[in-house]
Write an enzyme that holds these catalytic residues in place. Structure first.
Site, PDB file in Angstrom:
ATOM      1  N   ASP A  55       4.483   2.798  14.559  1.00  0.00           N
ATOM      2  CA  ASP A  55       4.968   4.073  14.025  1.00  0.00           C
ATOM      3  C   ASP A  55       4.580   4.320  12.580  1.00  0.00           C
ATOM      4  O   ASP A  55       5.188   5.146  11.897  1.00  0.00           O
ATOM      5  CB  ASP A  55       6.494   4.110  14.144  1.00  0.00           C
ATOM      6  CG  ASP A  55       7.172   2.984  13.365  1.00  0.00           C
ATOM      7  OD1 ASP A  55       6.466   2.229  12.672  1.00  0.00           O
ATOM      8  OD2 ASP A  55       8.404   2.858  13.447  1.00  0.00           O
ATOM      9  N   HIS A  68      13.069  -1.851   2.807  1.00  0.00           N
ATOM     10  CA  HIS A  68      11.947  -1.027   2.314  1.00  0.00           C
ATOM     11  C   HIS A  68      11.944   0.407   2.827  1.00  0.00           C
ATOM     12  O   HIS A  68      11.045   1.181   2.513  1.00  0.00           O
ATOM     13  CB  HIS A  68      10.619  -1.676   2.695  1.00  0.00           C
ATOM     14  CG  HIS A  68      10.362  -1.684   4.175  1.00  0.00           C
ATOM     15  ND1 HIS A  68       9.797  -0.605   4.825  1.00  0.00           N
ATOM     16  CD2 HIS A  68      10.610  -2.606   5.130  1.00  0.00           C
ATOM     17  CE1 HIS A  68       9.693  -0.888   6.105  1.00  0.00           C
ATOM     18  NE2 HIS A  68      10.180  -2.093   6.326  1.00  0.00           N
ATOM     19  N   GLU A  83       8.800   7.499  10.380  1.00  0.00           N
ATOM     20  CA  GLU A  83       8.285   6.731  11.518  1.00  0.00           C
ATOM     21  C   GLU A  83       8.640   7.323  12.884  1.00  0.00           C
ATOM     22  O   GLU A  83       7.853   7.239  13.828  1.00  0.00           O
ATOM     23  CB  GLU A  83       8.778   5.278  11.441  1.00  0.00           C
ATOM     24  CG  GLU A  83       8.136   4.467  10.313  1.00  0.00           C
ATOM     25  CD  GLU A  83       8.809   4.635   8.963  1.00  0.00           C
ATOM     26  OE1 GLU A  83       9.798   5.401   8.878  1.00  0.00           O
ATOM     27  OE2 GLU A  83       8.354   4.017   7.982  1.00  0.00           O
ATOM     28  N   HIS A 124       9.979  -6.365  -1.245  1.00  0.00           N
ATOM     29  CA  HIS A 124       8.818  -5.554  -0.847  1.00  0.00           C
ATOM     30  C   HIS A 124       8.122  -5.022  -2.099  1.00  0.00           C
ATOM     31  O   HIS A 124       8.783  -4.708  -3.095  1.00  0.00           O
ATOM     32  CB  HIS A 124       9.342  -4.392   0.019  1.00  0.00           C
ATOM     33  CG  HIS A 124       8.269  -3.634   0.748  1.00  0.00           C
ATOM     34  ND1 HIS A 124       7.397  -2.791   0.108  1.00  0.00           N
ATOM     35  CD2 HIS A 124       7.948  -3.573   2.066  1.00  0.00           C
ATOM     36  CE1 HIS A 124       6.582  -2.241   1.001  1.00  0.00           C
ATOM     37  NE2 HIS A 124       6.896  -2.706   2.205  1.00  0.00           N
ATOM     38  N   GLU A 184       3.319  -0.924  21.470  1.00  0.00           N
ATOM     39  CA  GLU A 184       4.708  -0.684  21.037  1.00  0.00           C
ATOM     40  C   GLU A 184       5.047   0.819  21.143  1.00  0.00           C
ATOM     41  O   GLU A 184       5.518   1.460  20.207  1.00  0.00           O
ATOM     42  CB  GLU A 184       4.970  -1.202  19.628  1.00  0.00           C
ATOM     43  CG  GLU A 184       6.447  -1.445  19.347  1.00  0.00           C
ATOM     44  CD  GLU A 184       6.716  -1.851  17.888  1.00  0.00           C
ATOM     45  OE1 GLU A 184       6.643  -0.996  16.997  1.00  0.00           O
ATOM     46  OE2 GLU A 184       7.038  -3.025  17.660  1.00  0.00           O
ATOM     47  N   ARG A 241      11.928   4.221   3.533  1.00  0.00           N
ATOM     48  CA  ARG A 241      11.844   5.378   2.642  1.00  0.00           C
ATOM     49  C   ARG A 241      13.140   6.187   2.630  1.00  0.00           C
ATOM     50  O   ARG A 241      13.546   6.709   1.593  1.00  0.00           O
ATOM     51  CB  ARG A 241      10.695   6.284   3.087  1.00  0.00           C
ATOM     52  CG  ARG A 241       9.357   5.919   2.484  1.00  0.00           C
ATOM     53  CD  ARG A 241       8.264   6.842   3.024  1.00  0.00           C
ATOM     54  NE  ARG A 241       7.108   6.916   2.143  1.00  0.00           N
ATOM     55  CZ  ARG A 241       6.150   6.003   2.053  1.00  0.00           C
ATOM     56  NH1 ARG A 241       6.215   4.917   2.789  1.00  0.00           N
ATOM     57  NH2 ARG A 241       5.138   6.171   1.225  1.00  0.00           N
TER      58      ARG A 241
HETATM   59  C1  UD1 Z   1       4.948   1.106   5.405  1.00  0.00           C
HETATM   60  C2  UD1 Z   1       5.194   1.995   6.624  1.00  0.00           C
HETATM   61  C3  UD1 Z   1       6.468   1.580   7.324  1.00  0.00           C
HETATM   62  C4  UD1 Z   1       6.482   0.090   7.617  1.00  0.00           C
HETATM   63  C5  UD1 Z   1       6.218  -0.694   6.331  1.00  0.00           C
HETATM   64  C6  UD1 Z   1       6.135  -2.160   6.600  1.00  0.00           C
HETATM   65  C7  UD1 Z   1       4.544   4.355   6.592  1.00  0.00           C
HETATM   66  C8  UD1 Z   1       4.842   5.701   6.103  1.00  0.00           C
HETATM   67  N1  UD1 Z   1       5.356   3.365   6.190  1.00  0.00           N
HETATM   68  O1  UD1 Z   1       5.983   1.378   4.478  1.00  0.00           O
HETATM   69  O2  UD1 Z   1       6.588   2.291   8.539  1.00  0.00           O
HETATM   70  O3  UD1 Z   1       7.762  -0.254   8.121  1.00  0.00           O
HETATM   71  O4  UD1 Z   1       4.970  -0.251   5.781  1.00  0.00           O
HETATM   72  O5  UD1 Z   1       6.274  -2.912   5.423  1.00  0.00           O
HETATM   73  O6  UD1 Z   1       3.582   4.155   7.299  1.00  0.00           O
HETATM   74  N2  UD1 Z   1       2.468  -2.060  -1.884  1.00  0.00           N
HETATM   75  C9  UD1 Z   1       1.700  -2.966  -2.569  1.00  0.00           C
HETATM   76  N3  UD1 Z   1       1.068  -3.953  -1.870  1.00  0.00           N
HETATM   77  C10 UD1 Z   1       1.165  -4.082  -0.518  1.00  0.00           C
HETATM   78  C11 UD1 Z   1       1.964  -3.160   0.175  1.00  0.00           C
HETATM   79  C12 UD1 Z   1       2.600  -2.154  -0.511  1.00  0.00           C
HETATM   80  O7  UD1 Z   1       1.586  -2.902  -3.779  1.00  0.00           O
HETATM   81  O8  UD1 Z   1       0.570  -4.983   0.062  1.00  0.00           O
HETATM   82  C13 UD1 Z   1       3.141  -0.979  -2.629  1.00  0.00           C
HETATM   83  C14 UD1 Z   1       2.161   0.098  -3.110  1.00  0.00           C
HETATM   84  O9  UD1 Z   1       2.593   0.580  -4.361  1.00  0.00           O
HETATM   85  C15 UD1 Z   1       2.312   1.171  -2.035  1.00  0.00           C
HETATM   86  C16 UD1 Z   1       3.783   1.073  -1.726  1.00  0.00           C
HETATM   87  O10 UD1 Z   1       4.079  -0.316  -1.770  1.00  0.00           O
HETATM   88  O11 UD1 Z   1       1.931   2.455  -2.474  1.00  0.00           O
HETATM   89  C17 UD1 Z   1       4.241   1.680  -0.441  1.00  0.00           C
HETATM   90  O12 UD1 Z   1       3.452   1.273   0.664  1.00  0.00           O
HETATM   91  P1  UD1 Z   1       3.457   2.199   1.984  1.00  0.00           P
HETATM   92  O13 UD1 Z   1       2.594   1.562   3.005  1.00  0.00           O
HETATM   93  O14 UD1 Z   1       3.186   3.609   1.622  1.00  0.00           O
HETATM   94  O15 UD1 Z   1       4.970   2.192   2.417  1.00  0.00           O
HETATM   95  P2  UD1 Z   1       5.889   1.029   2.954  1.00  0.00           P
HETATM   96  O16 UD1 Z   1       7.241   1.262   2.416  1.00  0.00           O
HETATM   97  O17 UD1 Z   1       5.228  -0.272   2.720  1.00  0.00           O
HETATM   98  N1  UDP Z   2       7.817 -10.516   6.967  1.00  0.00           N
HETATM   99  C1  UDP Z   2       7.006 -11.431   6.283  1.00  0.00           C
HETATM  100  N2  UDP Z   2       7.283 -11.719   4.979  1.00  0.00           N
HETATM  101  C2  UDP Z   2       8.317 -11.152   4.302  1.00  0.00           C
HETATM  102  C3  UDP Z   2       9.127 -10.200   4.989  1.00  0.00           C
HETATM  103  C4  UDP Z   2       8.842  -9.903   6.315  1.00  0.00           C
HETATM  104  O1  UDP Z   2       6.077 -11.984   6.863  1.00  0.00           O
HETATM  105  O2  UDP Z   2       8.513 -11.465   3.131  1.00  0.00           O
HETATM  106  C5  UDP Z   2       7.504 -10.181   8.364  1.00  0.00           C
HETATM  107  C6  UDP Z   2       8.663 -10.195   9.334  1.00  0.00           C
HETATM  108  O3  UDP Z   2       8.854 -11.463   9.910  1.00  0.00           O
HETATM  109  C7  UDP Z   2       8.240  -9.153  10.372  1.00  0.00           C
HETATM  110  C8  UDP Z   2       7.442  -8.169   9.556  1.00  0.00           C
HETATM  111  O4  UDP Z   2       7.053  -8.830   8.366  1.00  0.00           O
HETATM  112  O5  UDP Z   2       7.398  -9.693  11.356  1.00  0.00           O
HETATM  113  C9  UDP Z   2       8.302  -6.979   9.250  1.00  0.00           C
HETATM  114  O6  UDP Z   2       7.702  -6.208   8.281  1.00  0.00           O
HETATM  115  P1  UDP Z   2       8.457  -5.026   7.555  1.00  0.00           P
HETATM  116  O7  UDP Z   2       9.922  -5.304   7.525  1.00  0.00           O
HETATM  117  O8  UDP Z   2       7.756  -4.839   6.257  1.00  0.00           O
HETATM  118  O9  UDP Z   2       8.095  -3.775   8.460  1.00  0.00           O
HETATM  119  P2  UDP Z   2       8.801  -3.105   9.737  1.00  0.00           P
HETATM  120  O10 UDP Z   2       8.922  -4.134  10.782  1.00  0.00           O
HETATM  121  O11 UDP Z   2      10.100  -2.540   9.257  1.00  0.00           O
HETATM  122  O12 UDP Z   2       7.849  -2.012  10.094  1.00  0.00           O
END
Ligand code: UD1
Ligand code: UDP
Length: 381
Positions: free
Chosen positions: A96, A214, A132, A246, A118, A216
């Site tokens: 999603d 994390h 999502e 995160h 999924e 939004r």
């Molecule tokens: C995204 C997904 C969410 C998923 C989550 C898993 C969308 C809209 N959101 O949310 O569905 O549950 O990933 O974690 O698709 N950042 C870093 N390094 C990284 C990752 C993130 O610096 O490796 C920071 C950056 O500033 C980035 C921000 O986090 O802009 C947000 O990342 P983004 O992928 O937009 O949103 P998530 O909250 O991670």
């Molecule tokens: N996870 C990880 N390291 C962390 C936190 C989570 O490897 O520090 C793993 C967790 O076991 C799961 C996945 O990341 O498999 C979940 O990711 P996240 O919560 O970011 O995204 P969501 O599942 O909500 O989309």
């Protein structure tokens, strides 16, 4: 030879798609290519290196505190260009995220069939999880092959008029990844010792509350309220809190400000998957708004408190292994504390459940893709 292009971009998509990539790589009549969008960077790369995966394309789109418009347009344009080069027979997306939504749209515009791993999870509320729930629904509309993890997810799709023939119940590939990792941990005393020393800041006898967050829709005041609840819980003296934070600046800023110097709260960097699974196993309970952890916790027999008002994963909720606690400070504190005080209630929640998979989801998906007969996942059996 049939070409299948897997597209993913975030940590959880990588954890859940790489088992599929591994199974497909064994198929001789399929060429499997991987395109990562780089919606995440460090958190994605952690998983790629664990699975020893080398993407064929990397769009590298991540920006600091990126907006949804940026992710959508960059992925849409970037994936369309990759499709033009590769000319795949099918693309596979997962879940999603905005990567999944925009990549599936790019494929639709290029008239390339989409397989959705999924598929069919629904919270029933377009605003939660946000964005999502909408992303997942949009992917469904342009998908012709739906890999539903559970019977419930299949039923959601049927209720929306999706043809039964295009849906396959496979279990969730997260359980494949989890089992692979648990086996790896079990098989290596050396790894166990290394991990134990990595977490040597933890008190040996004090129960652990593992926290992640994390979403939004929780940014702003809900996140503040969650941080206050965590402070209260640590202050109870009954637990030590470990919180891999995160990398989203909207998360890091309030968490560091409100919890940075609270005794009993350990803020750490996002963990690689192996140490994270290790920590889940060592925890007494987990407090999270994550999707994937709602699936992993029950499979490990760990109570999960979910900081959301609704969930698209109701199976473990129905089984009693997961509880929705929202983001209200008082409610989080009272529900979580109870599990640290009342052993009977705790044991009740701990009974391991596997409503989400049996570790063979990825091979079922590969079977469907190459046209082999598949026995569907049945959580009850
Ligand atoms: C995204 C997904 C969410 C998923 C989550 C898993 C969308 C809209 N959101 O949310 O569905 O549950 O990933 O974690 O698709 N950042 C870093 N390094 C990284 C990752 C993130 O610096 O490796 C920071 C950056 O500033 C980035 C921000 O986090 O802009 C947000 O990342 P983004 O992928 O937009 O949103 P998530 O909250 O991670
Ligand atoms: N996870 C990880 N390291 C962390 C936190 C989570 O490897 O520090 C793993 C967790 O076991 C799961 C996945 O990341 O498999 C979940 O990711 P996240 O919560 O970011 O995204 P969501 O599942 O909500 O989309």
């Amino acid at each position: 030879m049939k070409k299948i292009l897997l597209v993913f971009g975030t940590r959880p998509e990588a954890i859940k798609m790489l088992p599929v990539a591994k199974c497909l790589a064994r198929e001789t009549e399929v060429q499997t290519l991987i395109c990562v969008t780089g919606q995440h960077r460090e958190m994605l790369d952690q998983v790629l290196s664990l699975f020893d995966a080398r993407p064929d394309y990397d769009l590298d789109i991540m920006r600091r505190a990126q907006g949804l418009e940026h992710i959508t347009t960059a992925v849409l344009t970037g994936v369309a260009q990759v499709i033009d080069q590769v000319r795949p027979d099918r693309i596979l997306v997962h879940g999603d995220t905005t990567t999944a939504m925009a990549a599936s749209l790019a494929a639709f515009y290029r008239k390339v069939p989409v397989g959705h791993v999924e598929a069919g999870l629904r919270s029933g509320d377009i605003g939660q999880p946000w964005p999502e729930e909408a992303n997942r629904r949009i992917v469904s509309v342009v998908t012709d092959l739906h890999f539903a993890p559970t019977a419930r997810a299949r039923d959601n799709l049927l209720a929306e008029g999706v043809s039964a023939k295009s849906i396959h119940i496979t279990g969730n590939t997260v359980i494949d990844a989890l089992r692979f990792t648990v086996d790896r941990l079990r098989g290596s005393q050396e790894l166990e010792t290394t991990l134990a020393s990595r977490f040597d800041f933890l008190e040996a006898e004090k129960p652990i509350l593992l926290v992640t967050g994390h979403r939004r829709e929780n940014f702003g005041s809900p996140f503040h309220s969650v941080c206050e609840a965590i402070r209260d819980l640590a202050g109870s003296g009954r637990m030590q809190v470990v919180y891999p934070v995160h990398l989203n600046p909207n998360v890091m800023a309030p968490v560091n400000e409100l919890l940075g110097s609270v005794p009993g709260v350990h803020l750490i960097e996002p963990l690689d998957y192996v140490p994270f699974v290790y920590l889940m196993q060592k925890s007494h309970a987990i407090l999270t708004d994550s999707g994937g952890i709602q699936e992993e916790g029950p499979s490990l027999g760990k109570p999960v408190f979910v900081m959301r008002n609704v969930t698209e994963r109701p199976e473990a909720l129905a089984a009693g292994a997961v509880r929705l606690v929202g983001t209200d400070r008082g409610r989080i504190v009272s529900e979580v504390l109870r599990m640290f005080r009342e052993p009977d209630a705790y044991d009740e929640m701990c009974r391991a459940h596997n409503p989400y998979g049996d570790g063979r989801a990825a091979s079922r998906i590969a079977d469907v893709l190459v046209g082999r007969e598949v026995k569907e996942f049945n959580a009850v059996a």
